[in-house]
Design a protein around this motif. Structure first.
Motif, PDB file in Angstrom:
ATOM      1  N   PHE A 210       0.825  -1.211   0.000  1.00 49.74           N
ATOM      2  CA  PHE A 210       0.000   0.000   0.000  1.00 49.74           C
ATOM      3  C   PHE A 210       0.857   1.258   0.000  1.00 49.74           C
ATOM      4  CE2 PHE A 210      -2.169   3.376   2.373  1.00 49.74           C
ATOM      5  CZ  PHE A 210      -3.278   3.555   1.574  1.00 49.74           C
ATOM      6  N   GLU A 211       1.924   1.258   0.779  1.00 49.20           N
ATOM      7  CA  GLU A 211       2.783   2.423   0.836  1.00 49.20           C
ATOM      8  C   GLU A 211       3.602   2.585  -0.443  1.00 49.20           C
ATOM      9  OE1 GLU A 211       5.760   4.557   4.066  1.00 49.20           O
ATOM     10  OE2 GLU A 211       5.753   2.394   3.841  1.00 49.20           O
ATOM     11  N   GLY A 212       3.797   1.490  -1.184  1.00 45.65           N
ATOM     12  CA  GLY A 212       4.595   1.561  -2.404  1.00 45.65           C
ATOM     13  C   GLY A 212       3.885   2.198  -3.571  1.00 45.65           C
ATOM     14  N   VAL A 213       2.542   2.248  -3.559  1.00 43.61           N
ATOM     15  CA  VAL A 213       1.798   2.890  -4.639  1.00 43.61           C
ATOM     16  C   VAL A 213       1.777   4.392  -4.379  1.00 43.61           C
ATOM     17  CG1 VAL A 213      -0.375   2.972  -5.890  1.00 43.61           C
ATOM     18  CG2 VAL A 213       0.392   0.826  -4.885  1.00 43.61           C
ATOM     19  N   LYS A 214       2.392   5.155  -5.254  1.00 44.15           N
ATOM     20  CA  LYS A 214       2.562   6.590  -5.045  1.00 44.15           C
ATOM     21  C   LYS A 214       1.819   7.377  -6.119  1.00 44.15           C
ATOM     22  CE  LYS A 214       5.599   5.815  -1.732  1.00 44.15           C
ATOM     23  NZ  LYS A 214       5.325   6.100  -0.305  1.00 44.15           N
ATOM     24  N   SER A 215       1.381   8.557  -5.728  1.00 42.90           N
ATOM     25  CA  SER A 215       0.760   9.479  -6.689  1.00 42.90           C
ATOM     26  C   SER A 215       1.613  10.718  -6.903  1.00 42.90           C
ATOM     27  CB  SER A 215      -0.627   9.902  -6.197  1.00 42.90           C
ATOM     28  OG  SER A 215      -0.525  10.632  -4.982  1.00 42.90           O
ATOM     29  N   ASP A 216       2.570  10.977  -6.015  1.00 39.55           N
ATOM     30  CA  ASP A 216       3.433  12.143  -6.136  1.00 39.55           C
ATOM     31  C   ASP A 216       4.459  11.908  -7.239  1.00 39.55           C
ATOM     32  OD1 ASP A 216       4.847  14.440  -5.803  1.00 39.55           O
ATOM     33  OD2 ASP A 216       5.174  14.200  -3.654  1.00 39.55           O
ATOM     34  N   ALA A 217       4.611  12.885  -8.119  1.00 39.38           N
ATOM     35  CA  ALA A 217       5.560  12.753  -9.232  1.00 39.38           C
ATOM     36  C   ALA A 217       7.007  12.800  -8.767  1.00 39.38           C
ATOM     37  CB  ALA A 217       5.308  13.859 -10.264  1.00 39.38           C
ATOM     38  N   ILE A 218       7.266  13.225  -7.536  1.00 38.63           N
ATOM     39  CA  ILE A 218       8.635  13.304  -7.048  1.00 38.63           C
ATOM     40  C   ILE A 218       9.269  11.927  -6.921  1.00 38.63           C
ATOM     41  CG2 ILE A 218       8.106  13.146  -4.578  1.00 38.63           C
ATOM     42  CD1 ILE A 218      10.570  15.613  -6.169  1.00 38.63           C
ATOM     43  N   PHE A 219       8.449  10.882  -6.771  1.00 46.56           N
ATOM     44  CA  PHE A 219       8.982   9.533  -6.610  1.00 46.56           C
ATOM     45  C   PHE A 219       9.458   8.933  -7.928  1.00 46.56           C
ATOM     46  CE2 PHE A 219       5.995   9.991  -3.040  1.00 46.56           C
ATOM     47  CZ  PHE A 219       6.865   9.739  -1.990  1.00 46.56           C
ATOM     48  N   ALA A 220       9.141   9.562  -9.029  1.00 45.00           N
ATOM     49  CA  ALA A 220       9.626   9.077 -10.317  1.00 45.00           C
ATOM     50  C   ALA A 220      11.059   9.514 -10.595  1.00 45.00           C
ATOM     51  CB  ALA A 220       8.719   9.564 -11.443  1.00 45.00           C
ATOM     52  N   TYR A 221      11.621  10.354  -9.742  1.00 45.65           N
ATOM     53  CA  TYR A 221      12.997  10.823  -9.902  1.00 45.65           C
ATOM     54  C   TYR A 221      13.868  10.162  -8.837  1.00 45.65           C
ATOM     55  CZ  TYR A 221      10.890  14.481 -12.764  1.00 45.65           C
ATOM     56  OH  TYR A 221      10.189  15.173 -13.734  1.00 45.65           O
ATOM     57  N   ARG A 222      14.994   9.638  -9.290  1.00 47.32           N
ATOM     58  CA  ARG A 222      15.928   9.002  -8.354  1.00 47.32           C
ATOM     59  C   ARG A 222      16.783  10.072  -7.669  1.00 47.32           C
ATOM     60  NH1 ARG A 222      12.989   5.970  -9.844  1.00 47.32           N
ATOM     61  NH2 ARG A 222      12.497   6.183  -7.646  1.00 47.32           N
ATOM     62  N   PRO A 223      17.148   9.852  -6.408  1.00 48.26           N
ATOM     63  CA  PRO A 223      18.065  10.802  -5.743  1.00 48.26           C
ATOM     64  C   PRO A 223      19.402  10.848  -6.481  1.00 48.26           C
ATOM     65  CG  PRO A 223      17.037   9.329  -4.152  1.00 48.26           C
ATOM     66  CD  PRO A 223      16.688   8.790  -5.496  1.00 48.26           C
ATOM     67  N   PRO A 224      20.010  12.009  -6.636  1.00 46.13           N
ATOM     68  CA  PRO A 224      19.592  13.334  -6.135  1.00 46.13           C
ATOM     69  C   PRO A 224      18.802  14.149  -7.151  1.00 46.13           C
ATOM     70  CG  PRO A 224      21.832  13.475  -6.914  1.00 46.13           C
ATOM     71  CD  PRO A 224      21.377  12.061  -7.188  1.00 46.13           C
ATOM     72  N   PHE A 225      18.316  13.505  -8.240  1.00 44.88           N
ATOM     73  CA  PHE A 225      17.586  14.253  -9.254  1.00 44.88           C
ATOM     74  C   PHE A 225      16.236  14.739  -8.732  1.00 44.88           C
ATOM     75  CE2 PHE A 225      20.369  11.397 -11.739  1.00 44.88           C
ATOM     76  CZ  PHE A 225      21.067  12.356 -12.458  1.00 44.88           C
ATOM     77  N   ASN A 226      15.734  14.134  -7.653  1.00 43.07           N
ATOM     78  CA  ASN A 226      14.467  14.605  -7.105  1.00 43.07           C
ATOM     79  C   ASN A 226      14.614  16.006  -6.500  1.00 43.07           C
ATOM     80  OD1 ASN A 226      16.114  13.736  -5.060  1.00 43.07           O
ATOM     81  ND2 ASN A 226      14.531  12.562  -3.991  1.00 43.07           N
ATOM     82  N   VAL A 227      15.803  16.314  -5.995  1.00 45.55           N
ATOM     83  CA  VAL A 227      16.034  17.670  -5.483  1.00 45.55           C
ATOM     84  C   VAL A 227      15.995  18.683  -6.626  1.00 45.55           C
ATOM     85  CG1 VAL A 227      17.631  19.139  -4.208  1.00 45.55           C
ATOM     86  CG2 VAL A 227      17.399  16.726  -3.590  1.00 45.55           C
TER      87      VAL A 227
END
Length: 774
Positions: free
Chosen positions: A599-616
């Motif tokens: 349940f926690e693995g299903v995300k709606s935020d687009a920030i999770f599609a970027y790997r660190p550190p590209f999410n910053v």
């Protein structure tokens, strides 16, 4: 039993009646020719039968052939979509009915508010008010409804017939997928009420258990009554569709409970249609309904969501990088129809779990490099970043951002149910402490402060190394129990510090008032107490006379008895009890953690599609663009950036899922029967044990099994289970005595028995048998 003087038969006592009725050796044949009034006839025990589903007309429609058909239907649910089940260009089945990017809510007409209160009244009336006097009265005993009942007791046949089954039959509605959600909402309320109503505590716990049990039974009914792809989608809608508690409530209720629009919706940080919406799976996790989550129907949906076969847009509390242009409903995913670079596959729980493991390994390697190559002496070397520390700091900021976004996605309550959440939160605290001290040391040009920052960072080693083991062995019972035992240990330790703080203060005050003696500090006395508590050293007892010749040793010895003997014994007993309880329900605990991870693995935020550190970088660049661009153009920019940065990962995931996401249909791609790991089995005598089940039997064999239903439902079984067993034993004995195996002829020459089961004979066998009899 009758009286000799001809008086009416005396009623047997309770013990005599139990003794007579419990004698399995007595049967009707033992009293042939005797008067019926002189003996007690023992009723035949109920014959075993398949679990049957009763229709509205009251007819039993469940048979062995139907059970086999249902089993085949469940197997088909795991196979690749057929050619007649076409998906749209996004790989979603059923395909979207309109060209718009947002799917409407198909359950907006359900009376959620009314159903919740209806279920509450039914549960309260069933548990606590079953009769005018609050009692259930049976022939042999009287049961108080206000007594506590465990989940195992509620599953007993008597409670099942009296309470559970009538409620299931009344509440189950194949057209209303919100029943399970409403039951679990009532379970949360009953658990909340028992926390502040002590005099109703046991009753509310029982009511909460009843809600969980009925929810599991209703979910099983949905699974059994709906087949194929549509059945899988129906079950997914029951568990992961979003519902609002005040949905379709009366106008006066809505006016009374009207709230302002949440600030996350006003600022566009979450979807407006998902305000106050929750899923049944999330409510089950919050209420810790482990028995419900461990059912086969629930685990089937959890497994399909985890692998990405079922996709849906989840509810969320806060999105750091909201991209709400598209909103797809609950659907099945066909990788053949989807594009190769499908950015939504990055937030599939299984794919995300694998990527998180690699991300953490990179973080651990960078951390080790920083600590190995750090400066060891205070000086100018502490006033500058090394290349390893610079890369680690940038990458760790992205990793911490991902962790904070996970907390905001589904809330603190759901995130803390994760197995390694306490380790992640601890590392976040350590990293930000290190980062703040490090920046302060560089700003003030202080080498000692910079060295202190690296010393604080070294405290993360006991967190990062076990965290890797938690990731790789998340379903190991040792780590599951270790998490629960750490919570108990922390609570008991804080309680001990609070209770024994009085001893510390008293000995400190005694040390201050002793003229001519050394005044001991609080840290010194606390060190002595800690050594005594763990049984390491008795220096505190020896030097306690320096505080006071009588009161000092008295306090220290009393603390030694209470702390080292009593308190540690309680701690060991508590931890042992915790581990025992978890080990007894190991399957439920493992499946509960699996449901939380999914349940926690299903995300709606687009920030999770970027790997660190590209999410910053995405947060710093794309978030300002959201206030400038339209939702459609922001969506295009976002998916372009995601596909460019994750092109190799998306390509590997797409190729893998097109081959292994679904099980291949035998007609399309027959499974491999032999691999290099199992080829050695065919050199021995055990090779045929697996090969006999690899192909379906031909129709000629199936035709010979057309009377399987008669085995448990034939006319000869209507005479009683005991007579049927005796007939089977006589049949076997006759076959062995005659020396002919399996040739026990019945009255009908077309029917033979094979080990007590009827077997249809062919015309040639019937003709041969008739000639032999003549």
């Amino acid at each position: 039993m009758q009286k000799t003087n001809g008086s009416p038969a005396a009623r047997p006592t309770f013990l005599e009646d139990a003794r007579i009725n419990s004698d399995p050796a007595r049967s009707e044949s033992d009293y042939d020719g005797a008067s019926p009034g002189a003996h007690i006839t023992v009723e035949a025990p109920p014959r075993p039968a398949l679990s049957r589903r009763t229709t509205v007309r009251g007819e039993s429609v469940k048979s062995i052939s139907e059970a086999l058909r249902l089993a085949r239907s469940r197997e088909e649910q795991e196979t690749l979509l057929g050619e007649h089940e076409l998906a749209d260009d996004d790989g979603c089945y059923p395909p979207r009915s309109m060209d718009g990017p947002r799917a409407p809510n198909p359950h907006q007409s359900l009376p959620i508010y009314t159903t919740i209160h209806k279920i509450r009244r039914l549960i309260i009336a069933s548990i606590g008010r079953l009769s005018q006097y609050g009692l259930i009265t049976n022939e042999a005993n009287v049961v108080h409804i206000d007594d506590p009942y465990s989940l195992e007791q509620l599953k007993s046949p008597r409670m099942n017939v009296a309470v559970i089954r009538p409620l299931v039959e009344h509440l189950y509605d194949p057209d209303d997928v919100s029943i399970v959600y409403c039951l679990l909402v009532n379970r949360v309320q009953f658990l909340r009420e028992q926390s502040y109503q002590a005099h109703h505590q046991t009753v509310n716990i029982t009511r909460a258990n009843v809600c969980e049990l009925i929810a599991a039974r209703v979910l099983r009914r949905y699974d059994e009554d709906h087949e194929g792809r549509e059945g899988l989608l129906m079950l997914a809608n029951v568990l992961v569709a979003g519902f609002e508690p005040f949905q379709n409530a009366p106008l006066e209720v809505m006016n009374l409970n009207r709230t302002d629009i949440h600030w996350t919706i006003r600022w566009g940080l979450t979807r407006p249609e998902y305000q106050r919406m929750l899923t049944a799976l999330e409510v089950a996790i919050v209420s810790e309904s482990k028995n419900f989550l461990s059912t086969s129907a629930c685990q089937k949906i959890v497994e399909n969501v985890y692998r990405g076969r079922i996709i849906y847009t989840p509810t969320s509390f806060l999105d750091f990088l909201p991209d709400h242009y598209k909103n797809r409903g609950i659907s099945l995913y066909d990788p053949r129809k989807a594009p190769y670079l499908n950015q939504y596959r990055l937030i599939v729980p299984r794919t995300r779990n694998i990527l998180e493991v690699f991300q953490f390994i990179v973080l651990l390697v960078l951390y080790m490099l920083v600590m190995v190559y750090k400066a060891h002496t205070i000086g100018p070397s502490h006033l500058k970043f090394t290349i390893y520390e610079l890369v680690f700091t940038i990458y760790a900021i992205g990793w911490v951002l991902d962790e904070i976004a996970s907390v905001c996605e589904h809330g603190w309550t759901v995130h803390t149910e994760n197995l390694w959440s306490f380790l992640d939160i601890t590392f976040v605290v350590i990293f930000w402490t290190y980062f703040g001290i490090r920046v302060h040391g560089l700003a003030t040009n202080d080498g000692s402060t910079s060295k202190l920052a690296l010393d604080v960072l070294s405290m993360a080693a006991p967190i990062l190394l076990p965290r890797l083991a938690f990731c790789l062995m998340s379903e190991n019972m040792l780590f599951i129990s270790l998490r629960a035992m750490m919570a108990d240990f922390t609570f008991l330790t804080l309680l001990a510090v609070w209770c024994f703080g009085g001893f510390l203060i008293a000995m400190r005050w005694l040390s201050e008032t002793q003229d001519g003696y050394i005044e001991h500090s609080v840290l010194t006395i606390a060190k002595w107490m800690l050594w005594i508590w763990f049984g390491l050293d008795g220096t505190g007892i020896q030097r306690s006379a320096e505080m006071h010749w009588l009161l000092g040793p008295t306090l220290m010895i009393t603390f030694a008895f209470l702390g080292n003997t009593l308190f540690l014994t309680i701690l060991v007993a508590m931890l042992s009890n915790t581990y025992t309880n978890l080990a007894q329900n190991a399957t439920a605990e493992i499946q509960f953690r699996r449901a939380v991870l999914t349940f926690e693995g299903v995300k709606s935020d687009a920030i999770f599609a970027y790997r660190p550190p590209f999410n910053v970088l995405a947060l710093l660049i794309l978030l300002p663009l959201k206030w400038v661009l339209s939702p459609r153009w922001f969506h295009k920019v976002n998916i372009t950036a995601v596909r460019v940065l994750n092109a190799p990962i998306l390509l590997i995931v797409s190729i893998y899922e097109r081959r292994y996401l679904w099980r291949r249909n035998r007609l399309l791609s027959p499974p491999r029967k032999h691999t290099w790991l199992t080829m050695w089995e065919h050199f021995g005598a055990h090779g045929d044990l697996q090969a006999v089940f690899e192909t379906e039997p031909p129709q000629s064999v199936i035709d010979e099994m057309d009377d399987i239903d008669d085995v448990l439902g034939g006319e000869e079984w209507d005479q009683g289970f005991v007579n049927a067993l005796r007939a089977r034993r006589d049949s076997r004995a006759t076959s062995v005595a005659s020396g002919v195996w399996g040739r026990n002829m019945s009255r009908d020459p077309g029917i033979r028995r094979l080990n007590g089961f009827r077997r249809r004979s062919t015309r040639e066998e019937v003709f041969t048998g008739s000639v032999a009899e003549v």
